[in-house]
Design a protein around this motif. Structure first.
Motif, mmCIF file in Angstrom:
data_model
loop_
_atom_site.group_PDB
_atom_site.id
_atom_site.type_symbol
_atom_site.label_atom_id
_atom_site.label_comp_id
_atom_site.label_asym_id
_atom_site.label_seq_id
_atom_site.Cartn_x
_atom_site.Cartn_y
_atom_site.Cartn_z
ATOM 1 N N HIS A 260 7.972 -17.453 10.128
ATOM 2 C CA HIS A 260 6.907 -16.434 10.117
ATOM 3 C C HIS A 260 5.928 -16.674 11.265
ATOM 4 C CE1 HIS A 260 2.942 -14.873 8.787
ATOM 5 N NE2 HIS A 260 3.668 -13.834 8.412
ATOM 6 N N PHE A 261 5.533 -17.919 11.441
ATOM 7 C CA PHE A 261 4.599 -18.272 12.513
ATOM 8 C C PHE A 261 5.175 -17.893 13.882
ATOM 9 C CE2 PHE A 261 3.333 -21.362 15.762
ATOM 10 C CZ PHE A 261 1.971 -21.111 15.817
ATOM 11 N N PHE A 262 6.443 -18.240 14.125
ATOM 12 C CA PHE A 262 7.054 -17.953 15.431
ATOM 13 C C PHE A 262 7.230 -16.457 15.663
ATOM 14 C CE2 PHE A 262 8.420 -22.467 15.343
ATOM 15 C CZ PHE A 262 7.772 -22.839 16.511
ATOM 16 N N ILE A 263 7.611 -15.730 14.638
ATOM 17 C CA ILE A 263 7.749 -14.277 14.803
ATOM 18 C C ILE A 263 6.401 -13.667 15.152
ATOM 19 C CG2 ILE A 263 8.225 -12.099 13.611
ATOM 20 C CD1 ILE A 263 10.431 -13.598 12.063
ATOM 21 N N LYS A 264 5.343 -14.111 14.487
ATOM 22 C CA LYS A 264 4.006 -13.564 14.743
ATOM 23 C C LYS A 264 3.533 -13.859 16.169
ATOM 24 C CE LYS A 264 2.596 -12.017 10.622
ATOM 25 N NZ LYS A 264 1.905 -10.821 10.284
ATOM 26 N N PRO B 131 6.412 -9.886 10.162
ATOM 27 C CA PRO B 131 6.985 -9.846 8.823
ATOM 28 C C PRO B 131 5.907 -9.997 7.755
ATOM 29 C CG PRO B 131 7.285 -12.031 9.753
ATOM 30 C CD PRO B 131 6.586 -11.197 10.797
ATOM 31 N N SER B 132 6.276 -9.672 6.529
ATOM 32 C CA SER B 132 5.380 -9.833 5.389
ATOM 33 C C SER B 132 5.534 -11.249 4.839
ATOM 34 C CB SER B 132 5.730 -8.812 4.301
ATOM 35 O OG SER B 132 5.110 -9.148 3.086
ATOM 36 N N LYS B 133 4.496 -12.045 4.983
ATOM 37 C CA LYS B 133 4.549 -13.430 4.514
ATOM 38 C C LYS B 133 4.765 -13.499 3.002
ATOM 39 C CE LYS B 133 0.868 -15.848 5.225
ATOM 40 N NZ LYS B 133 -0.203 -16.753 5.656
ATOM 41 N N HIS B 134 4.070 -12.633 2.252
ATOM 42 C CA HIS B 134 4.232 -12.619 0.797
ATOM 43 C C HIS B 134 5.703 -12.411 0.415
ATOM 44 C CE1 HIS B 134 -0.084 -11.660 1.050
ATOM 45 N NE2 HIS B 134 -0.176 -12.102 -0.184
ATOM 46 N N ARG C 243 3.467 -4.248 -1.706
ATOM 47 C CA ARG C 243 2.878 -4.285 -0.363
ATOM 48 C C ARG C 243 3.028 -2.925 0.329
ATOM 49 N NH1 ARG C 243 -0.520 -8.124 0.122
ATOM 50 N NH2 ARG C 243 -0.122 -8.387 2.331
ATOM 51 N N ILE C 244 4.130 -2.215 0.039
ATOM 52 C CA ILE C 244 4.297 -0.858 0.561
ATOM 53 C C ILE C 244 3.333 0.079 -0.172
ATOM 54 C CG2 ILE C 244 5.871 1.097 0.833
ATOM 55 C CD1 ILE C 244 8.184 -0.992 0.790
ATOM 56 N N TRP C 245 3.316 -0.026 -1.497
ATOM 57 C CA TRP C 245 2.458 0.826 -2.329
ATOM 58 C C TRP C 245 1.001 0.732 -1.886
ATOM 59 C CZ3 TRP C 245 3.681 3.839 -6.752
ATOM 60 C CH2 TRP C 245 2.580 4.305 -7.467
ATOM 61 N N SER C 246 0.576 -0.484 -1.602
ATOM 62 C CA SER C 246 -0.836 -0.689 -1.276
ATOM 63 C C SER C 246 -1.190 -0.330 0.165
ATOM 64 C CB SER C 246 -1.246 -2.134 -1.569
ATOM 65 O OG SER C 246 -0.532 -3.025 -0.753
ATOM 66 N N GLY C 247 -0.217 0.116 0.958
ATOM 67 C CA GLY C 247 -0.479 0.589 2.310
ATOM 68 C C GLY C 247 -0.535 -0.494 3.364
ATOM 69 N N GLN C 248 0.015 -1.667 3.074
ATOM 70 C CA GLN C 248 -0.105 -2.778 4.001
ATOM 71 C C GLN C 248 1.136 -3.041 4.844
ATOM 72 O OE1 GLN C 248 -1.777 -6.140 1.980
ATOM 73 N NE2 GLN C 248 -3.299 -4.878 0.946
ATOM 74 N N HIS C 249 2.304 -2.531 4.404
ATOM 75 C CA HIS C 249 3.548 -2.765 5.138
ATOM 76 C C HIS C 249 4.446 -1.545 5.055
ATOM 77 C CE1 HIS C 249 2.966 -7.071 5.852
ATOM 78 N NE2 HIS C 249 2.508 -7.152 4.628
ATOM 79 N N TYR C 250 5.279 -1.384 6.064
ATOM 80 C CA TYR C 250 6.326 -0.363 6.064
ATOM 81 C C TYR C 250 7.532 -0.892 5.284
ATOM 82 C CZ TYR C 250 3.803 1.871 9.921
ATOM 83 O OH TYR C 250 2.861 2.482 10.707
ATOM 84 N N PRO C 251 8.395 -0.012 4.782
ATOM 85 C CA PRO C 251 9.605 -0.481 4.089
ATOM 86 C C PRO C 251 10.485 -1.387 4.946
ATOM 87 C CG PRO C 251 9.242 1.832 3.620
ATOM 88 C CD PRO C 251 8.229 1.442 4.672
ATOM 89 N N SER C 252 10.619 -1.089 6.239
ATOM 90 C CA SER C 252 11.453 -1.946 7.100
ATOM 91 C C SER C 252 10.857 -3.349 7.235
ATOM 92 C CB SER C 252 11.648 -1.317 8.478
ATOM 93 O OG SER C 252 10.406 -1.147 9.133
ATOM 94 N N ASP C 253 9.534 -3.468 7.164
ATOM 95 C CA ASP C 253 8.898 -4.793 7.187
ATOM 96 C C ASP C 253 9.324 -5.602 5.968
ATOM 97 O OD1 ASP C 253 7.440 -3.901 9.406
ATOM 98 O OD2 ASP C 253 5.704 -3.348 8.189
ATOM 99 N N ILE D 129 12.025 -5.032 3.949
ATOM 100 C CA ILE D 129 13.471 -5.310 3.959
ATOM 101 C C ILE D 129 13.775 -6.458 4.922
ATOM 102 C CG2 ILE D 129 15.735 -4.378 4.610
ATOM 103 C CD1 ILE D 129 14.644 -1.632 3.573
ATOM 104 N N GLY D 130 13.201 -6.424 6.115
ATOM 105 C CA GLY D 130 13.409 -7.504 7.081
ATOM 106 C C GLY D 130 12.882 -8.835 6.581
ATOM 107 N N SER D 131 11.720 -8.821 5.966
ATOM 108 C CA SER D 131 11.129 -10.051 5.430
ATOM 109 C C SER D 131 11.958 -10.612 4.281
ATOM 110 C CB SER D 131 9.702 -9.778 4.968
ATOM 111 O OG SER D 131 8.911 -9.341 6.039
ATOM 112 N N ALA D 132 12.472 -9.724 3.421
ATOM 113 C CA ALA D 132 13.330 -10.168 2.308
ATOM 114 C C ALA D 132 14.606 -10.806 2.849
ATOM 115 C CB ALA D 132 13.660 -8.995 1.400
ATOM 116 N N LEU D 133 15.179 -10.201 3.885
ATOM 117 C CA LEU D 133 16.393 -10.762 4.486
ATOM 118 C C LEU D 133 16.122 -12.116 5.129
ATOM 119 C CD1 LEU D 133 18.023 -7.588 6.080
ATOM 120 C CD2 LEU D 133 18.935 -8.974 4.207
ATOM 121 N N ILE D 134 15.026 -12.228 5.862
ATOM 122 C CA ILE D 134 14.695 -13.508 6.506
ATOM 123 C C ILE D 134 14.478 -14.598 5.459
ATOM 124 C CG2 ILE D 134 12.967 -14.744 7.885
ATOM 125 C CD1 ILE D 134 12.561 -12.080 9.437
ATOM 126 N N GLY D 135 13.700 -14.294 4.423
ATOM 127 C CA GLY D 135 13.446 -15.279 3.374
ATOM 128 C C GLY D 135 14.724 -15.695 2.660
#
Length: 188
Positions: free
Chosen positions: A66-70, A99-102, A135-145, A147-153
């Motif tokens: 996460h740190f390196f991607i940011k 990515p979404s850290k959460h 995180r999508i519902w609350s307006g903080q991330h896009y769906p692709s963020d 999905i990508g974060s879930a895949l990375i984790g």
């Protein structure tokens, strides 16, 4: 397409106050459920201690990724470029949406546990999915963020599990040291 899916989910904010409250709670408090479960697993048995250590290694590796991607990639959060409904707490517009850290951490820990305990692992995967969705519902991330974060984790946990022979010595050392400290404390 990404923005259309985001809008379809985010436009529901404010229509259902009880769902908004649940999404805020999941978004902000789910991590405490993970920590509590890891602590309970640590004190259960040696088998669960190893799972806990593997989940922590996966989480730390995910944080490093996460740190390196940011450092090299920035994507503005949805509320920076669009008029969206946003639920508290409102993150800084200077933070990257991907990515979404959460989400990364939730899926890393859930996947690590899923390898060894299916019931608990699926429960944690469901909670990780809800974390990403909130995180999508609350307006903080896009769906692709998400999905990508879930895949990375998840992939991080899979790789950690596959190469566990590399760190198996480390896990054995931690377990041995912990047992010796406990024995020493009991003797006093």
């Amino acid at each position: 397409m990404d923005y259309k899916i985001f809008r379809a989910i985010n436009r529901l904010v404010g229509r259902y106050p009880s769902v908004d409250a649940i999404m805020i709670m999941i978004s902000q408090k789910a991590r405490y459920v993970y920590v509590l479960l890891l602590i309970l697993m640590w004190f259960r048995s040696g088998f669960y201690k190893k799972i806990t250590i593997q989940a922590i290694i996966s989480a730390c590796t995910t944080l490093l990724i996460h740190f390196f991607i940011k450092q090299f990639y920035f994507r503005p959060r949805p509320f920076v470029n669009h008029n969206v409904h946003i639920l508290p707490p409102i993150p800084s517009g200077m933070n990257s949406s991907f990515p979404s850290k959460h989400t990364m951490l939730s899926f890393a820990v859930a996947t690590s546990i899923l390898f060894y305990n299916r019931l608990l692992g699926w429960f944690m995967w469901l909670l990780a999915f809800l974390t990403g969705f909130s995180r999508i519902w609350s307006g903080q991330h896009y769906p692709s963020d998400i999905i990508g974060s879930a895949l990375i984790g998840s992939i991080t946990s899979i790789v950690v599990n596959v190469i566990r022979w590399l760190w198996n010595c480390f896990v054995s050392c931690v377990m041995h040291s912990y047992n010796r400290i406990c024995a020493f404390v009991r003797m006093r």
